[in-house]
Enzyme design. Sequence first.
Site, mmCIF file in Angstrom:
data_model
loop_
_atom_site.group_PDB
_atom_site.id
_atom_site.type_symbol
_atom_site.label_atom_id
_atom_site.label_comp_id
_atom_site.label_asym_id
_atom_site.label_seq_id
_atom_site.Cartn_x
_atom_site.Cartn_y
_atom_site.Cartn_z
ATOM 1 N N ARG A 77 -9.631 0.934 8.702
ATOM 2 C CA ARG A 77 -9.238 -0.427 9.073
ATOM 3 C C ARG A 77 -10.317 -1.133 9.886
ATOM 4 N NH1 ARG A 77 -3.347 0.421 8.891
ATOM 5 N NH2 ARG A 77 -2.328 -1.552 9.265
ATOM 6 N N LYS B 92 0.843 -1.218 0.000
ATOM 7 C CA LYS B 92 0.000 0.000 0.000
ATOM 8 C C LYS B 92 0.870 1.258 0.000
ATOM 9 C CE LYS B 92 -1.981 -1.230 3.924
ATOM 10 N NZ LYS B 92 -1.301 -2.526 4.199
ATOM 11 N N ARG C 222 11.298 -1.949 11.293
ATOM 12 C CA ARG C 222 10.146 -1.606 12.139
ATOM 13 C C ARG C 222 9.972 -2.647 13.234
ATOM 14 N NH1 ARG C 222 5.099 0.072 8.341
ATOM 15 N NH2 ARG C 222 4.021 -1.298 9.804
ATOM 16 N N ARG D 142 11.928 -6.005 5.067
ATOM 17 C CA ARG D 142 11.786 -4.548 4.901
ATOM 18 C C ARG D 142 12.735 -3.779 5.829
ATOM 19 N NH1 ARG D 142 6.009 -1.888 5.551
ATOM 20 N NH2 ARG D 142 5.982 -3.117 7.441
ATOM 21 N N ARG E 53 -0.643 -8.941 13.485
ATOM 22 C CA ARG E 53 -1.167 -8.008 12.467
ATOM 23 C C ARG E 53 -2.041 -8.749 11.453
ATOM 24 N NH1 ARG E 53 4.279 -5.515 10.621
ATOM 25 N NH2 ARG E 53 3.061 -4.320 9.121
HETATM 26 P P1 AP5 Z 1 4.854 -1.638 1.843
HETATM 27 O O1 AP5 Z 1 4.558 -0.813 0.643
HETATM 28 O O2 AP5 Z 1 5.522 -1.006 2.999
HETATM 29 O O3 AP5 Z 1 3.521 -2.407 2.298
HETATM 30 P P2 AP5 Z 1 2.284 -1.880 3.138
HETATM 31 O O4 AP5 Z 1 1.066 -2.564 2.610
HETATM 32 O O5 AP5 Z 1 2.273 -0.384 3.179
HETATM 33 O O6 AP5 Z 1 2.668 -2.526 4.525
HETATM 34 P P3 AP5 Z 1 2.667 -1.951 6.004
HETATM 35 O O7 AP5 Z 1 3.389 -2.984 6.823
HETATM 36 O O8 AP5 Z 1 3.192 -0.560 6.086
HETATM 37 O O9 AP5 Z 1 1.153 -1.955 6.278
HETATM 38 P P4 AP5 Z 1 0.429 -2.078 7.598
HETATM 39 O O10 AP5 Z 1 -0.955 -1.848 7.124
HETATM 40 O O11 AP5 Z 1 0.632 -3.299 8.392
HETATM 41 O O12 AP5 Z 1 1.157 -0.942 8.477
HETATM 42 P P5 AP5 Z 1 0.764 0.545 8.838
HETATM 43 O O13 AP5 Z 1 2.012 1.325 8.836
HETATM 44 O O14 AP5 Z 1 -0.395 1.032 8.052
HETATM 45 O O15 AP5 Z 1 5.717 -2.898 1.332
HETATM 46 C C1 AP5 Z 1 6.227 -3.851 2.268
HETATM 47 C C2 AP5 Z 1 7.593 -4.360 1.758
HETATM 48 O O16 AP5 Z 1 7.397 -5.069 0.538
HETATM 49 C C3 AP5 Z 1 8.583 -3.226 1.430
HETATM 50 O O17 AP5 Z 1 9.884 -3.651 1.785
HETATM 51 C C4 AP5 Z 1 8.496 -3.050 -0.087
HETATM 52 O O18 AP5 Z 1 9.710 -2.607 -0.644
HETATM 53 C C5 AP5 Z 1 8.132 -4.465 -0.546
HETATM 54 N N1 AP5 Z 1 7.237 -4.468 -1.699
HETATM 55 C C6 AP5 Z 1 6.208 -3.624 -1.955
HETATM 56 N N2 AP5 Z 1 5.586 -3.951 -3.110
HETATM 57 C C7 AP5 Z 1 6.236 -5.040 -3.592
HETATM 58 C C8 AP5 Z 1 6.070 -5.850 -4.769
HETATM 59 N N3 AP5 Z 1 5.095 -5.606 -5.658
HETATM 60 N N4 AP5 Z 1 6.902 -6.882 -4.936
HETATM 61 C C9 AP5 Z 1 7.895 -7.152 -4.032
HETATM 62 N N5 AP5 Z 1 8.125 -6.420 -2.905
HETATM 63 C C10 AP5 Z 1 7.293 -5.380 -2.690
HETATM 64 O O19 AP5 Z 1 0.242 0.378 10.346
HETATM 65 C C11 AP5 Z 1 1.108 0.040 11.398
HETATM 66 C C12 AP5 Z 1 0.351 0.025 12.709
HETATM 67 O O20 AP5 Z 1 -0.202 1.343 12.971
HETATM 68 C C13 AP5 Z 1 -0.867 -0.901 12.785
HETATM 69 O O21 AP5 Z 1 -0.504 -2.230 13.097
HETATM 70 C C14 AP5 Z 1 -1.681 -0.231 13.895
HETATM 71 O O22 AP5 Z 1 -1.117 -0.484 15.171
HETATM 72 C C15 AP5 Z 1 -1.475 1.248 13.599
HETATM 73 N N6 AP5 Z 1 -2.486 1.773 12.662
HETATM 74 C C16 AP5 Z 1 -2.254 2.246 11.408
HETATM 75 N N7 AP5 Z 1 -3.407 2.631 10.832
HETATM 76 C C17 AP5 Z 1 -4.379 2.390 11.742
HETATM 77 C C18 AP5 Z 1 -5.786 2.557 11.710
HETATM 78 N N8 AP5 Z 1 -6.420 3.041 10.620
HETATM 79 N N9 AP5 Z 1 -6.482 2.180 12.803
HETATM 80 C C19 AP5 Z 1 -5.877 1.699 13.919
HETATM 81 N N10 AP5 Z 1 -4.539 1.499 13.997
HETATM 82 C C20 AP5 Z 1 -3.801 1.847 12.913
#
Ligand code: AP5
Length: 216
Positions: A88, A13, A161, A127, A172
């Site tokens: 979410r 994402k 992270r 990552r 997660r």
């Molecule tokens: P990346 O692009 O970072 O993936 P992502 O989907 O953004 O993954 P996240 O881990 O950031 O998502 P998340 O939803 O768990 O975390 P968030 O920060 O929102 O890609 C991942 C890796 O893969 C990278 O190394 C990239 O280079 C590689 N990659 C990407 N595309 C690729 C491809 N096509 N092929 C190969 N490799 C690829 O949330 C973190 C925490 O914050 C949550 O757990 C929660 O505690 C809190 N939080 C955030 N939002 C909320 C909410 N709305 N409500 C409540 N708590 C929340």
Amino acid sequence: MNLILLGPPGAGKGTQAKRIERSHGLVQLATGDILRAAAASGSEFGRRVKAIMDSGALVSDDIVIAAIKERIASPEAKGGVILDGFPRTVPQAEALDAMLAARGLRLDHVILMEVDEAALVARLVGRFSCKACGASYHEANHRPKVEGVCDLCGATEFVHRPDDRADAVRTRFEVYRRQTAPILPYYRDKGILRTVDGMGDMDAVTRQIEAIIGVR
Ligand code: AP5
């Protein structure tokens, strides 16, 4: 244009949101990044948020809804937003509809990125990101062009992270299945949910998203 990128942890994402932000002149609103900034502040609130995030659980709806509401009301968001990591939960999805409607705005696209769980685990454990600017990399799929030097800002320190540890990753995924997956029928019923195959390389995924939202 306002769109949501949906998908499990590691689906790509953030990677795709940054590409579309640049190509389409939209603003990325990533609740994970917003909360990580709060956690880094070292305040009492930040420490509580960090403990929740590090465990892999969700921060409370009230906190993230208030954060998104404030940013959607900001002048930078006028040209359109890419929501990454929000909503979410069903209450967050309902709150988003209400805050957009109150500003005479609407959601144009909700795009679900589908990736196999084994590939997700490999993406998360591999990552790392630049300590200075947060640019995201991967040990196998996306290394800096010059080894040990951030492509974007030239810094040389990188971090993993805390919630990419195996136990937090398991939590997660469970949280995604239990609390986030129920928003899929919410958007399917509205007829705006589209799915892309997130297993391809980054360019292939971008092309699929552009086939939905248009190329600029
Ligand atoms: P990346 O692009 O970072 O993936 P992502 O989907 O953004 O993954 P996240 O881990 O950031 O998502 P998340 O939803 O768990 O975390 P968030 O920060 O929102 O890609 C991942 C890796 O893969 C990278 O190394 C990239 O280079 C590689 N990659 C990407 N595309 C690729 C491809 N096509 N092929 C190969 N490799 C690829 O949330 C973190 C925490 O914050 C949550 O757990 C929660 O505690 C809190 N939080 C955030 N939002 C909320 C909410 N709305 N409500 C409540 N708590 C929340």
